[in-house]
Write a protein that holds these residues in place. Sequence first.
Motif, PDB file in Angstrom:
ATOM      1  N   GLN A 217       0.842  -1.204   0.000  1.00  0.00           N
ATOM      2  CA  GLN A 217       0.000   0.000   0.000  1.00  0.00           C
ATOM      3  C   GLN A 217       0.874   1.249   0.000  1.00  0.00           C
ATOM      4  O   GLN A 217       1.838   1.341   0.759  1.00  0.00           O
ATOM      5  CB  GLN A 217      -0.916   0.012   1.230  1.00  0.00           C
ATOM      6  CG  GLN A 217      -1.718  -1.278   1.415  1.00  0.00           C
ATOM      7  CD  GLN A 217      -2.611  -1.591   0.232  1.00  0.00           C
ATOM      8  OE1 GLN A 217      -3.509  -0.825  -0.102  1.00  0.00           O
ATOM      9  NE2 GLN A 217      -2.354  -2.729  -0.408  1.00  0.00           N
ATOM     10  N   LYS A 247     -12.462  -4.605   4.338  1.00  0.00           N
ATOM     11  CA  LYS A 247     -11.603  -3.818   3.451  1.00  0.00           C
ATOM     12  C   LYS A 247     -10.345  -4.608   3.095  1.00  0.00           C
ATOM     13  O   LYS A 247      -9.894  -4.611   1.940  1.00  0.00           O
ATOM     14  CB  LYS A 247     -11.222  -2.509   4.154  1.00  0.00           C
ATOM     15  CG  LYS A 247     -10.304  -1.615   3.350  1.00  0.00           C
ATOM     16  CD  LYS A 247      -9.944  -0.372   4.157  1.00  0.00           C
ATOM     17  CE  LYS A 247      -8.936   0.497   3.395  1.00  0.00           C
ATOM     18  NZ  LYS A 247      -8.536   1.691   4.181  1.00  0.00           N
ATOM     19  N   HIS A 250     -11.064  -7.351   0.507  1.00  0.00           N
ATOM     20  CA  HIS A 250     -11.208  -6.800  -0.844  1.00  0.00           C
ATOM     21  C   HIS A 250      -9.844  -6.592  -1.496  1.00  0.00           C
ATOM     22  O   HIS A 250      -9.632  -6.958  -2.664  1.00  0.00           O
ATOM     23  CB  HIS A 250     -11.983  -5.480  -0.777  1.00  0.00           C
ATOM     24  CG  HIS A 250     -12.103  -4.785  -2.099  1.00  0.00           C
ATOM     25  ND1 HIS A 250     -12.801  -5.320  -3.165  1.00  0.00           N
ATOM     26  CD2 HIS A 250     -11.590  -3.589  -2.536  1.00  0.00           C
ATOM     27  CE1 HIS A 250     -12.731  -4.500  -4.204  1.00  0.00           C
ATOM     28  NE2 HIS A 250     -11.998  -3.449  -3.848  1.00  0.00           N
ATOM     29  N   ILE A 251      -8.896  -6.027  -0.756  1.00  0.00           N
ATOM     30  CA  ILE A 251      -7.561  -5.741  -1.301  1.00  0.00           C
ATOM     31  C   ILE A 251      -6.778  -7.030  -1.514  1.00  0.00           C
ATOM     32  O   ILE A 251      -6.134  -7.221  -2.558  1.00  0.00           O
ATOM     33  CB  ILE A 251      -6.785  -4.792  -0.371  1.00  0.00           C
ATOM     34  CG1 ILE A 251      -7.517  -3.460  -0.231  1.00  0.00           C
ATOM     35  CG2 ILE A 251      -5.370  -4.565  -0.892  1.00  0.00           C
ATOM     36  CD1 ILE A 251      -6.895  -2.516   0.777  1.00  0.00           C
ATOM     37  N   ALA A 254      -7.857  -8.974  -4.523  1.00  0.00           N
ATOM     38  CA  ALA A 254      -7.385  -8.356  -5.763  1.00  0.00           C
ATOM     39  C   ALA A 254      -5.911  -8.673  -5.996  1.00  0.00           C
ATOM     40  O   ALA A 254      -5.498  -8.975  -7.124  1.00  0.00           O
ATOM     41  CB  ALA A 254      -7.604  -6.849  -5.706  1.00  0.00           C
ATOM     42  N   LEU A 255      -5.104  -8.616  -4.935  1.00  0.00           N
ATOM     43  CA  LEU A 255      -3.674  -8.879  -5.076  1.00  0.00           C
ATOM     44  C   LEU A 255      -3.393 -10.330  -5.442  1.00  0.00           C
ATOM     45  O   LEU A 255      -2.396 -10.625  -6.105  1.00  0.00           O
ATOM     46  CB  LEU A 255      -2.946  -8.519  -3.775  1.00  0.00           C
ATOM     47  CG  LEU A 255      -2.946  -7.043  -3.376  1.00  0.00           C
ATOM     48  CD1 LEU A 255      -2.268  -6.867  -2.015  1.00  0.00           C
ATOM     49  CD2 LEU A 255      -2.236  -6.197  -4.423  1.00  0.00           C
ATOM     50  N   SER A 266     -11.544  -2.844 -11.057  1.00  0.00           N
ATOM     51  CA  SER A 266     -11.174  -2.541  -9.667  1.00  0.00           C
ATOM     52  C   SER A 266      -9.960  -3.346  -9.227  1.00  0.00           C
ATOM     53  O   SER A 266      -9.121  -2.865  -8.468  1.00  0.00           O
ATOM     54  CB  SER A 266     -12.360  -2.828  -8.735  1.00  0.00           C
ATOM     55  OG  SER A 266     -12.712  -4.209  -8.767  1.00  0.00           O
ATOM     56  N   LEU A 270      -6.078  -1.879  -7.970  1.00  0.00           N
ATOM     57  CA  LEU A 270      -5.380  -2.278  -6.743  1.00  0.00           C
ATOM     58  C   LEU A 270      -4.033  -2.925  -7.043  1.00  0.00           C
ATOM     59  O   LEU A 270      -3.059  -2.711  -6.316  1.00  0.00           O
ATOM     60  CB  LEU A 270      -6.259  -3.228  -5.933  1.00  0.00           C
ATOM     61  CG  LEU A 270      -7.512  -2.593  -5.302  1.00  0.00           C
ATOM     62  CD1 LEU A 270      -8.414  -3.656  -4.696  1.00  0.00           C
ATOM     63  CD2 LEU A 270      -7.115  -1.574  -4.242  1.00  0.00           C
ATOM     64  N   GLN A 271      -3.962  -3.711  -8.128  1.00  0.00           N
ATOM     65  CA  GLN A 271      -2.697  -4.328  -8.508  1.00  0.00           C
ATOM     66  C   GLN A 271      -1.699  -3.284  -9.002  1.00  0.00           C
ATOM     67  O   GLN A 271      -0.503  -3.360  -8.701  1.00  0.00           O
ATOM     68  CB  GLN A 271      -2.935  -5.387  -9.590  1.00  0.00           C
ATOM     69  CG  GLN A 271      -3.663  -6.624  -9.075  1.00  0.00           C
ATOM     70  CD  GLN A 271      -3.894  -7.659 -10.157  1.00  0.00           C
ATOM     71  OE1 GLN A 271      -3.822  -7.355 -11.348  1.00  0.00           O
ATOM     72  NE2 GLN A 271      -4.198  -8.880  -9.756  1.00  0.00           N
ATOM     73  N   ALA A 273      -1.689  -0.178  -8.044  1.00  0.00           N
ATOM     74  CA  ALA A 273      -1.273   0.568  -6.851  1.00  0.00           C
ATOM     75  C   ALA A 273      -0.168  -0.175  -6.106  1.00  0.00           C
ATOM     76  O   ALA A 273       0.774   0.445  -5.594  1.00  0.00           O
ATOM     77  CB  ALA A 273      -2.467   0.790  -5.937  1.00  0.00           C
TER      78      ALA A 273
END
Length: 379
Positions: A217, A247, A250-251, A254-255, A266, A270-271, A273
């Motif tokens: 992050q 939360k 969700h992250i 995605a990762l 979405s 995230l990837q 980021a």
Amino acid sequence: MDAFVQMVRNALCCVKDLNLFSGTILHDPSHTAEFYKFPEPLDQTTPLEVLIAITQFYAFVSVSQSGFHLITSSGLAKLRRVTRLAEMRPKAQKNSVVDRIVNESLALEGSAAVRSVWVGVNVLAIGIAFFWLFANSLHVTQTDWIGGLPGLIHALTVMEIALVPLLYYMIKDGSDKITKSSRMRKYSEMLKSCKGKLATAQGGADNLDAETFAWTQNNGWSPFWTESTSFAVDNSEEKMLTKEVEKLEHIVDALLADEKKSEDKSVKVLQKAAEEASEALEVAAHTQLWDGYLEYVYFVCNLIAFYGYLLGVICYYYDDDLLHGSYTGMLKLGLSNGDADWHGNFAGDFMWTVEPIIILGNPFLIGFLKPKTKKVKSE
């Protein structure tokens, strides 16, 4: 502010030790009497000693407050919150990766809270002892009001004992930060190579834990349980925990998404980021490495100060004849009690002047030592 006051305080002490500006009003107690007439023997207080006393009283207040804060809001109160949150965690856990991250984070913060209590006890002891140093600058210790000279020596002894655990943590933190810097660099390279798609990286889901998730992050990961808190129970903690876990899920999903799910908009965000976070992670790794080296520098400064002030305590309790030829006497390096006391005190004052100068200059030094990082960003 504390570092600046520490620098001023000990610089003034060095001026007193070396008797600098001896022909000025700084060393003339009659000028102090122009503002306030102290009773004997406090009337011997010079303007220089008044300035030192003010900064020592500031240290008494600020260091004591810091110690109390470490024991309470950053220690015991935080430990209670972490324990409550750990008990709220479901026994049957759905997402193994998310649960591992949350559980590890709670365990790490619990350990940090316990350490905070122990460090706080020692910091509080040092802070309270500063009151006797403040009184000594005003020549109060020449009376029997707060224990006299023995009271001052007892306070110095307490400070010496309390400084020992802090010296240990300086060494430990220095080593931890240097090894952490190496891990951060390797993780940054991995994020770049897999472009934020951790499922394709070697190790897959094993690449995520409480520490490494924060590295994916840009602004790190600081859940609410990492913050200091009060002893009052917050009834919204369970809802806050649930929201934080959702939360996180969700992250993490995605990762760790496969190629098919990676096409989702979405998930791509995230990837991407996480991939961009690799650059910030390189900067953080550099800072962490430098901070690790500085911990060793702080250790050396404080070790010399510890040794120097220790000589004053030894010289008070033992006469020259008694120390001659003994192992304890060897600590004086062949000096007489008077010389050992003066040199030890000056060494402590000087080192505690150098330390805050390094602390205050640290941000500028880090910026100066990062030219390569700016070049990468511009590209």
